[in-house]
Design an enzyme around this catalytic site. Structure first.
Site, mmCIF file in Angstrom:
data_model
loop_
_atom_site.group_PDB
_atom_site.id
_atom_site.type_symbol
_atom_site.label_atom_id
_atom_site.label_comp_id
_atom_site.label_asym_id
_atom_site.label_seq_id
_atom_site.Cartn_x
_atom_site.Cartn_y
_atom_site.Cartn_z
ATOM 1 N N ASP A 84 0.850 -1.195 0.000
ATOM 2 C CA ASP A 84 0.000 0.000 0.000
ATOM 3 C C ASP A 84 0.889 1.251 0.000
ATOM 4 O OD1 ASP A 84 -2.332 1.503 0.215
ATOM 5 O OD2 ASP A 84 -2.472 1.284 2.395
ATOM 6 N N HIS A 207 -9.374 4.934 -2.022
ATOM 7 C CA HIS A 207 -8.681 4.868 -0.726
ATOM 8 C C HIS A 207 -9.548 5.545 0.331
ATOM 9 C CE1 HIS A 207 -4.460 3.561 -1.751
ATOM 10 N NE2 HIS A 207 -5.040 3.601 -2.933
HETATM 11 P P1 13P Z 1 -8.687 4.350 5.929
HETATM 12 O O1 13P Z 1 -7.616 4.193 6.970
HETATM 13 O O2 13P Z 1 -9.288 5.702 5.927
HETATM 14 O O3 13P Z 1 -9.695 3.263 5.991
HETATM 15 O O4 13P Z 1 -7.952 4.244 4.510
HETATM 16 C C1 13P Z 1 -7.269 3.070 4.166
HETATM 17 C C2 13P Z 1 -6.501 3.238 2.905
HETATM 18 O O5 13P Z 1 -6.866 3.988 2.029
HETATM 19 C C3 13P Z 1 -5.282 2.437 2.724
HETATM 20 O O6 13P Z 1 -4.531 2.875 1.658
#
Ligand code: 13P
Length: 287
Positions: A84, A207
């Site tokens: 990520d 996201h």
């Molecule tokens: P949140 O923490 O707002 O759920 O977002 C997660 C995300 O976009 C991971 O890249």
């Protein structure tokens, strides 16, 4: 069953549902995500930030843990393990460690540099049978040290990055990591519609999945979002359930201090959030 994210996201985009990316933070998270996916017959993407990997002992540790657990638990639904918001170096490390999918986040670079580096990463991902997510227009807020200022993506830039051959694309449309402020104006559906038109069916990524109102999630999916990332919501649920266990004095009863007991309510709370997301995103029974 570990796979890259290509087929699961093409199917999701075509059938108008979204696959959840559930970010993992430790063994309990991984187990909760995998077992819920299996129970709900849903595909899943395990998201790993550089910070979470560092906490767990490195990218190779995470991938080996998740892949081995998948095998030992007899998980048959498709599971991708995805970096990520990767930097250039983190992408290289994940290719080496055996991830099945990576996100190269070049959104903070000048556009030409984002294009050049994304292109390089696409070639490496292809060579290693991995999928690649790119980002245009930084997602707002902060996640594990990655800070974005919440830009709304330029649809023409999205098209240019999509045309490089990325497998899926995250476009900033006013979404934010973490909880949304009370005065948040909502997702920019005008931009999402334009990006979807210009990128012709490419699976789009949303996201900041924590706290987006249900109708907005559904509308985003109807417009081409096929992957939604969730991290903070599982963390909040885990913390609340663990707090309750301790505040109820359960850790002081019998062997309630045993980590397998102490962490159980938190793990169960994560499972509940993951199940709710699968239901909301429409991925139940799609594996
Ligand atoms: P949140 O923490 O707002 O759920 O977002 C997660 C995300 O976009 C991971 O890249």
């Amino acid at each position: 069953m570990f796979v890259n994210a290509k087929e699961m996201l093409i199917k999701a985009a075509k059938e108008k549902y979204a696959v959840a990316q559930i970010n993992i933070n430790n063994l309990e998270w991984t187990k909760a995500a995998l077992t819920t996916a299996q129970e709900q017959k849903s595909p899943i993407i395990l998201g790993v930030t550089g910070g979470a990997a560092k906490y767990m002992g490195g990218f190779a540790t995470v991938v080996q843990m998740a892949k081995t657990m998948d095998k030992c638990l007899g998980i048959t639904v498709p599971v991708a393990i995805h970096l990520d918001h990767g930097s250039y170096d983190e992408c290289l490390a994940c290719i080496d460690a055996g991830f099945t999918s990576i996100m190269f986040d070049g959104s903070h670079f000048p556009f030409e540099e984002n294009v050049a580096k994304t292109k390089e990463m696409i070639a490496l991902a292809r060579k290693n049978n991995m999928t690649l997510e790119a980002e245009v227009g930084a997602i707002g807020g902060e996640e594990d040290g990655v800070v974005g200022n919440g830009d709304v993506a330029d649809p023409a830039e999205c098209k240019a990055i999509a045309d490089l051959g990325v497998d899926f694309l995250a476009a900033g449309i006013g979404n934010i990591h973490g909880s949304y402020p009370a005065d948040w104006p909502g997702l920019d559906f005008g931009v999402l519609t334009k990006v979807a038109e210009l990128t012709g069916g490419l699976p789009l990524v949303l996201h900041g999945g924590t706290g987006i109102p249900v109708e907005m999630v559904q509308k985003a999916i109807s417009l081409g979002v096929a992957k939604i990332n969730v991290n903070t919501e599982c963390q909040l649920a885990f913390a609340a359930a663990t707090r309750k266990y301790v505040e109820d004095g359960k850790d002081k009863q019998g062997k309630g201090f045993d980590p397998r007991k102490l962490l159980a309510p938190g793990a169960e709370a994560i499972k509940q959030v993951v199940k709710e997301k699968f239901e909301l995103f429409g991925s139940v029974g799609k594996a």
